[in-house]
Design an enzyme around this catalytic site. Structure first.
Site, PDB file in Angstrom:
ATOM      1  N   ALA B  20      30.968   5.654   2.474  1.00 32.74           N
ATOM      2  CA  ALA B  20      31.027   5.176   1.092  1.00 32.74           C
ATOM      3  C   ALA B  20      29.792   5.629   0.336  1.00 32.74           C
ATOM      4  O   ALA B  20      28.807   6.054   0.942  1.00 32.74           O
ATOM      5  CB  ALA B  20      31.122   3.653   1.083  1.00 32.74           C
ATOM      6  N   CYS B  21      29.849   5.523  -0.972  1.00 34.03           N
ATOM      7  CA  CYS B  21      28.744   5.865  -1.864  1.00 34.03           C
ATOM      8  C   CYS B  21      27.472   5.180  -1.396  1.00 34.03           C
ATOM      9  O   CYS B  21      27.507   4.000  -1.091  1.00 34.03           O
ATOM     10  CB  CYS B  21      29.082   5.421  -3.284  1.00 34.03           C
ATOM     11  SG  CYS B  21      27.755   5.661  -4.463  1.00 34.03           S
TER      12      CYS B  21
END
Lengths: 156, 82
Positions: B20-21
């Site tokens: 994820a980011c």
């Protein structure tokens, strides 16, 4: 003064988990952009750099009390810790790295983590109480010099 | 990272699936640091934000985004190092 290096400075003031998260998300992203990133960790923003086993000693009840305020919990809807646990669980489910892992990644990418000397004094912390690989402790003037040279400055 | 040869140009593949980011961009940066200018890097991501993050990052850092493949839940980017 233009040496072609792009810089970002983040003043990390909060130790609340939902603010520590974006501090280190933006720091690692800035490093991925090739920027020289400096984090000036002051007040509660210094707490994530403490070794986990270190407790805030302080000189008196007031500095001791600072140690339990604004620390490692979320700023809203905490519900005595349940909210923080829920956020961590949801983040884990969505594979979002926890703040501790992002701090390690930031260090791996060469992000400069600078503890605030005045905060260390207030909280009764020494260099040995903080994690390895940090910059020398700084004051506001040194932080200001970094900010002056940065095209992006954030206070979180 | 794996390595294959496409049209004579070395292509590295970075599988950032499940990250994820901001990790897809962080890993992309680390991967591109290891290849030579002009070489190709293929990045596979399952993070929908990558669709905007990788083009923005590539433009800002002087790399060329040659291809984007949006398979709905899996995104593939072909980046040429600048």
């Amino acid at each position: 003064m233009d040496d072609g290096i792009e810089r970002m400075t983040i003043i990390c003031w909060s130790g609340e988990m939902d603010k520590v998260w974006p501090q280190y998300i933006l720091a690692t992203t800035g490093a991925a952009y090739g920027m020289e990133v400096t984090m000036f960790c002051t007040f509660w923003g210094l707490f994530p750099l403490k070794r986990p086993e270190v407790k805030i000693t302080g000189d008196n009840w007031m500095t001791k009390a600072m140690g339990v305020m604004n620390n490692q919990r979320i700023s809203h809807l905490n519900f005595g810790g349940v909210g923080t646990k829920m956020l961590r669980t949801i983040a884990k489910k969505h594979k979002v790295e926890p703040p501790e892992a992002l701090i390690a990644t930031a260090q791996e990418l060469g992000v400069r983590l600078a503890p605030c000397q005045m905060t260390m004094d207030l909280m009764g912390l020494t260099r040995d109480d903080l994690i390895d690989g940090l910059e020398e402790p700084l004051g506001a003037a040194a932080a200001m010099a970094n900010m002056q040279r940065s095209s992006i400055n954030l206070f979180i | 990272m794996s390595e294959d040869t496409r049209d004579g140009t070395v292509t590295q593949t970075l599988d950032a699936s499940g990250l994820a980011c901001p990790m897809p961009i962080v890993r992309t940066r680390q991967a591109i640091d290891k290849i030579a200018s002009g070489d190709l890097l293929e990045v596979i991501s399952t993070d929908r934000g990558s669709l905007r993050d990788i083009p923005a990052w590539a433009e800002s850092t002087g790399h060329t985004l040659l291809e984007v493949d949006d398979a709905g839940d899996r995104f593939t980017f072909l980046i040429q190092k600048g």
